[in-house]
Write a protein that holds these residues in place. Sequence first.
Motif, PDB file in Angstrom:
ATOM      1  N   ALA A 183       0.831  -1.203   0.000  1.00 38.07           N
ATOM      2  CA  ALA A 183       0.000   0.000   0.000  1.00 38.07           C
ATOM      3  C   ALA A 183       0.864   1.251   0.000  1.00 38.07           C
ATOM      4  CB  ALA A 183      -0.925  -0.009   1.210  1.00 38.07           C
ATOM      5  N   ARG A 184       2.051   1.183   0.572  1.00 36.20           N
ATOM      6  CA  ARG A 184       2.960   2.333   0.576  1.00 36.20           C
ATOM      7  C   ARG A 184       3.740   2.433  -0.733  1.00 36.20           C
ATOM      8  NH1 ARG A 184       4.190   5.060   5.126  1.00 36.20           N
ATOM      9  NH2 ARG A 184       6.285   5.514   4.328  1.00 36.20           N
ATOM     10  N   THR A 185       4.272   1.308  -1.210  1.00 41.74           N
ATOM     11  CA  THR A 185       5.120   1.369  -2.396  1.00 41.74           C
ATOM     12  C   THR A 185       4.337   1.718  -3.658  1.00 41.74           C
ATOM     13  OG1 THR A 185       4.946  -1.031  -2.667  1.00 41.74           O
ATOM     14  CG2 THR A 185       6.842  -0.198  -1.448  1.00 41.74           C
ATOM     15  N   THR A 186       3.069   1.366  -3.716  1.00 36.00           N
ATOM     16  CA  THR A 186       2.277   1.758  -4.890  1.00 36.00           C
ATOM     17  C   THR A 186       1.999   3.253  -4.907  1.00 36.00           C
ATOM     18  OG1 THR A 186       0.254   1.153  -3.684  1.00 36.00           O
ATOM     19  CG2 THR A 186       1.163  -0.480  -5.213  1.00 36.00           C
ATOM     20  N   MET A 187       2.196   3.921  -3.769  1.00 34.69           N
ATOM     21  CA  MET A 187       2.073   5.372  -3.712  1.00 34.69           C
ATOM     22  C   MET A 187       3.423   6.067  -3.804  1.00 34.69           C
ATOM     23  SD  MET A 187      -0.943   6.079  -0.899  1.00 34.69           S
ATOM     24  CE  MET A 187      -0.112   5.225   0.435  1.00 34.69           C
ATOM     25  N   GLY A 188       4.483   5.283  -3.962  1.00 40.71           N
ATOM     26  CA  GLY A 188       5.814   5.864  -4.079  1.00 40.71           C
ATOM     27  C   GLY A 188       6.429   6.250  -2.750  1.00 40.71           C
ATOM     28  N   GLU A 233      11.020   8.871  -5.998  1.00 37.08           N
ATOM     29  CA  GLU A 233      10.122   9.997  -5.804  1.00 37.08           C
ATOM     30  C   GLU A 233      10.785  11.004  -4.867  1.00 37.08           C
ATOM     31  OE1 GLU A 233       7.205  10.170  -7.470  1.00 37.08           O
ATOM     32  OE2 GLU A 233       7.863   8.288  -8.403  1.00 37.08           O
ATOM     33  N   ARG A 234      10.165  12.154  -4.698  1.00 41.24           N
ATOM     34  CA  ARG A 234      10.761  13.214  -3.893  1.00 41.24           C
ATOM     35  C   ARG A 234      11.020  12.746  -2.460  1.00 41.24           C
ATOM     36  NH1 ARG A 234       8.286  19.114  -4.475  1.00 41.24           N
ATOM     37  NH2 ARG A 234       9.158  18.669  -6.543  1.00 41.24           N
ATOM     38  N   GLY A 235      10.159  11.910  -1.933  1.00 43.14           N
ATOM     39  CA  GLY A 235      10.339  11.426  -0.560  1.00 43.14           C
ATOM     40  C   GLY A 235      11.318  10.282  -0.423  1.00 43.14           C
ATOM     41  N   GLY A 236      11.896   9.822  -1.527  1.00 47.46           N
ATOM     42  CA  GLY A 236      12.905   8.772  -1.474  1.00 47.46           C
ATOM     43  C   GLY A 236      12.416   7.398  -1.865  1.00 47.46           C
ATOM     44  N   GLY A 237      11.096   7.210  -1.973  1.00 49.19           N
ATOM     45  CA  GLY A 237      10.569   5.916  -2.361  1.00 49.19           C
ATOM     46  C   GLY A 237      10.539   5.741  -3.870  1.00 49.19           C
ATOM     47  N   VAL A 238      10.146   4.558  -4.296  1.00 45.30           N
ATOM     48  CA  VAL A 238       9.986   4.238  -5.717  1.00 45.30           C
ATOM     49  C   VAL A 238       8.537   3.815  -5.934  1.00 45.30           C
ATOM     50  CG1 VAL A 238      10.704   2.745  -7.620  1.00 45.30           C
ATOM     51  CG2 VAL A 238      12.385   3.488  -5.910  1.00 45.30           C
ATOM     52  N   MET A 239       7.857   4.469  -6.877  1.00 45.71           N
ATOM     53  CA  MET A 239       6.462   4.128  -7.132  1.00 45.71           C
ATOM     54  C   MET A 239       6.388   2.831  -7.910  1.00 45.71           C
ATOM     55  SD  MET A 239       3.415   6.474  -8.774  1.00 45.71           S
ATOM     56  CE  MET A 239       3.621   7.682  -7.458  1.00 45.71           C
ATOM     57  N   MET A 240       5.690   1.847  -7.319  1.00 46.31           N
ATOM     58  CA  MET A 240       5.591   0.524  -7.903  1.00 46.31           C
ATOM     59  C   MET A 240       4.177   0.268  -8.399  1.00 46.31           C
ATOM     60  SD  MET A 240       8.711  -0.457  -7.261  1.00 46.31           S
ATOM     61  CE  MET A 240       8.651  -2.213  -7.625  1.00 46.31           C
TER      62      MET A 240
END
Length: 410
Positions: A224-229, A353-360
């Motif tokens: 749920a988090r990674t799909t939002m990046g 992404e700007r927050g450091g994650g990767v949108m999956m």
Amino acid sequence: MIGAGQAGLSAAGQLLRKRLRPNEDFVILDANDGPGGAWRHRWDALTFDAAHGIHDLPGMPLDPPDPAEPASRVVARYYGSYERELGLPIVRPVRVESVEHHTAPTENDGKAGHFTVTGADGRTWRARTVINATGTWDSPYIPYYPGIAEFNGRQLHTRGYSSAADFAGQRVLVVGGGTSALQFLLQLDQAGARTVWTTRRAPDWADRFFDSSWGVDVEASVSARTTMGLPPLSVVAATGLPVTEQYLAGLTSGVLISRGPLRRITPTGAVLDGPGPDGGAVPSQGHVADALLAPGGAAAGGLDRVPALTGRACTAVSTEDPLTTWETEVDTILWATGFRASMDHLSPLHVRERGGGVMMLPDGVSVVKRPGLFLVGYGASASTIGATRAGRRAAVQAAAASHPPQSGHL
């Protein structure tokens, strides 16, 4: 493919089942000198029975090993057998320096473009798709706290830990709320060190059995988090801490009682903001253990009073809040504060992404910003069971994106 841990080997096995040809259609680049992935670097005191198990690789169940054997040896031997049995095309040691994507069509790539993977030694590989399975071991995380640079004692991260015997007789502050911290605390206490445990919040002891449905729930939560990046949370944030007989003993003795969050570091110790060393009341850090493992609540009905920290030098800190903050002298700070995804080599692809994650994408392996790039061992697939499932999904997607196979896939 980059990486030969649980996720990478699972993906490689699936590529073979999809009839991709070793060395012709795909290769695996591994930074290690031999098999085992990050497991080969674990400390010898982490025995297989204390490692919370690993998930079987596809098609090759792990024969029950000696539970007292170091997990690093068990897993390295198991992964090595899998590599040999399947004849996997592993090139090692190769530390990947960068992955770039070129959109200009070529005779073989058509309109899709291709990736160029460059190793630290200058060698390059070209591929239509890249499965990245580099995990987290090469990216240890140490948070900043005021005074961290002025501490006169020793500081080390989980990655640099080798043996509890190295700390016998020392006062050790263990920072972190995950299972590694629990293992360190128990080992250090047994070896004769005097420990203090600090966590940002009260330890999250899980009140459910860690079964297959639990694993599915954890994956859904992380996805749920990674799909939002968004960056993945720590493993313990998604799983909680498992209650075992060993951990219950640590709770009862006080070794596995968090003494509150770390506020700052001094040249000779640390200032904590919590229940303190005197056994002050804590919102029931032990109630879950009692409920699960003490028949009829026989373990005194919960840890209403936390066992005191005996043998430590502790004083109230008058310059802050003397009612809650206190200082303890320590010789060593052990940062059991986890790791971040090892993806610096993917920087040229600009997938963060700007927050450091990767949108999956919802499949948990496909990167939204870069079609043809698949991440396994990231987010929901950071556990061994998650890595196995993600490896299979990534291989299926990569094989489909590369059909018909011509040039190499990594």
